[in-house]
Write an enzyme that holds these catalytic residues in place. Structure first.
Site, PDB file in Angstrom:
ATOM      1  N   LEU A 140       2.751  -5.080   0.877  1.00  0.00           N
ATOM      2  CA  LEU A 140       3.883  -4.169   0.943  1.00  0.00           C
ATOM      3  C   LEU A 140       3.478  -2.864   0.284  1.00  0.00           C
ATOM      4  CD1 LEU A 140       6.818  -6.555  -0.101  1.00  0.00           C
ATOM      5  CD2 LEU A 140       6.061  -5.981   2.213  1.00  0.00           C
ATOM      6  N   ASP A 141       3.893  -1.739   0.857  1.00  0.00           N
ATOM      7  CA  ASP A 141       3.628  -0.448   0.241  1.00  0.00           C
ATOM      8  C   ASP A 141       4.200  -0.429  -1.176  1.00  0.00           C
ATOM      9  OD1 ASP A 141       2.538   0.346   2.642  1.00  0.00           O
ATOM     10  OD2 ASP A 141       4.339   1.426   3.299  1.00  0.00           O
ATOM     11  N   ARG A 142       3.643   0.429  -2.012  1.00  0.00           N
ATOM     12  CA  ARG A 142       4.077   0.515  -3.407  1.00  0.00           C
ATOM     13  C   ARG A 142       5.602   0.643  -3.524  1.00  0.00           C
ATOM     14  NH1 ARG A 142       1.836   2.886  -8.344  1.00  0.00           N
ATOM     15  NH2 ARG A 142      -0.064   3.403  -7.191  1.00  0.00           N
TER      16      ARG A 142
END
Length: 305
Positions: A140-142
């Site tokens: 998952l993106d930050r």
């Protein structure tokens, strides 16, 4: 010493007169810092030698080796650990976690400590008292919150990896977007490629095939809540497809334009549900991560819908 200063790191090649220096000595010399601070930067995982992270400050350098220093501008504070209350599922083979927004899934070049992957290894080691195995097959993106599934046993790793690679894992996301779609459901099939170092969705030129199913859940006066089901798994796929359709995600500074950048402090994208078959037992798992408490209402309180 050949030195290059980039936007995110210093790159240098060890000179003959620096052969035999320890890593921390090079960091101290090049960054004009005290010995203790230089050692801390290395131990934090922010220095790479010959393409690999080096955490031992006393590692000896040899002439011709490339050194990159990814300076951790926010400091070397070790602040992140797994929150047991956010664990969605755990057994001998899998760990599912409700990732917080703002925390990377895996180590970044400047920080090898404060991320879910390393925190999971520390959490499991504390439980079992020995080094632990963690396998990542999706990320998952930050700034994206929600369900993250990891293998914690080599016995489960290959089968879990195949399930993700063969698109046998169903993932459902929620996103607040700018605008009000005039459709209820829609499947977007637009290739994703790279231009000038950035990912782009482009219908006019071939890239990697990407497909996402969207359904509108809530319509406001200027923003809408959308459910997204990625059929393929390209980097930034949901963000790119929504922006391509004219409905960028609220808070998406990269793909949403200046309006989005000013509208929210973070990306309002949440990995809501994952359905998969257990790689060892074969049982069906339905994992759900409730959206953050401040996330269910429209980002703009003035929007009544």
């Amino acid at each position: 010493m050949v030195k290059t200063v980039g936007s995110s790191f210093w790159k240098m090649v060890v000179r003959p007169d620096q052969d035999g220096w320890r890593v921390w000595e090079l960091v101290q010399h090049e960054c004009f810092v005290e010995c203790k601070e230089a050692q801390g930067v290395v131990a934090f995982g922010a220095v790479h030698v010959a393409g690999k992270v080096v955490r031992d400050p006393d590692r000896v350098l040899r002439v011709g080796e490339e050194v990159r220093i990814y300076w951790p501008w926010t400091g070397v504070r070790r602040f992140y650990e797994l929150d047991a209350a956010r664990i969605l599922y755990q057994d001998a083979w899998l760990l599912a976690y409700n990732k917080e927004a703002g925390i990377p899934t895996q180590p970044t070049p400047s920080d090898a400590y404060n991320n879910v992957f390393e925190a999971a290894k520390r959490f499991l080691a504390h439980q079992g008292g020995s080094p632990s195995y963690v396998g990542l097959h999706h990320r998952l993106d930050r700034e994206t919150s929600g369900v993250l599934v990891m293998s914690v046993s080599r016995k489960a790793n290959k089968a879990l990896g195949c399930a993700f690679a063969e698109h046998r894992v169903e993932k459902i996301y929620l996103a607040w977007v700018f605008g009000v779609p005039d459709w209820g459901t829609k499947t977007v099939r637009v290739d994703i490629g790279r231009e000038s170092g950035r990912y782009v969705a482009r219908a006019d030129r071939p890239g990697k095939c990407a497909e996402t199913f969207f359904a509108v859940i809530f319509r406001g006066s200027g923003q809408s809540l959308v459910q997204a089901v990625p059929i393929t798994g390209r980097t930034h796929q949901i963000r790119l497809h929504l922006a391509h359709e004219g409905f960028p995600i609220v808070g998406d500074r990269r793909y949403g334009g200046p309006q989005a950048a000013a509208a929210a402090s973070r990306l309002l994208l949440h990995a809501w549900k994952i359905k998969l078959f257990h790689p060892v037992t074969g049982c069906e798992l339905n994992l759900t991560a409730p959206p953050p408490n401040d996330w269910l209402l429209p980002p703009d309180p003035a929007i009544a819908g």
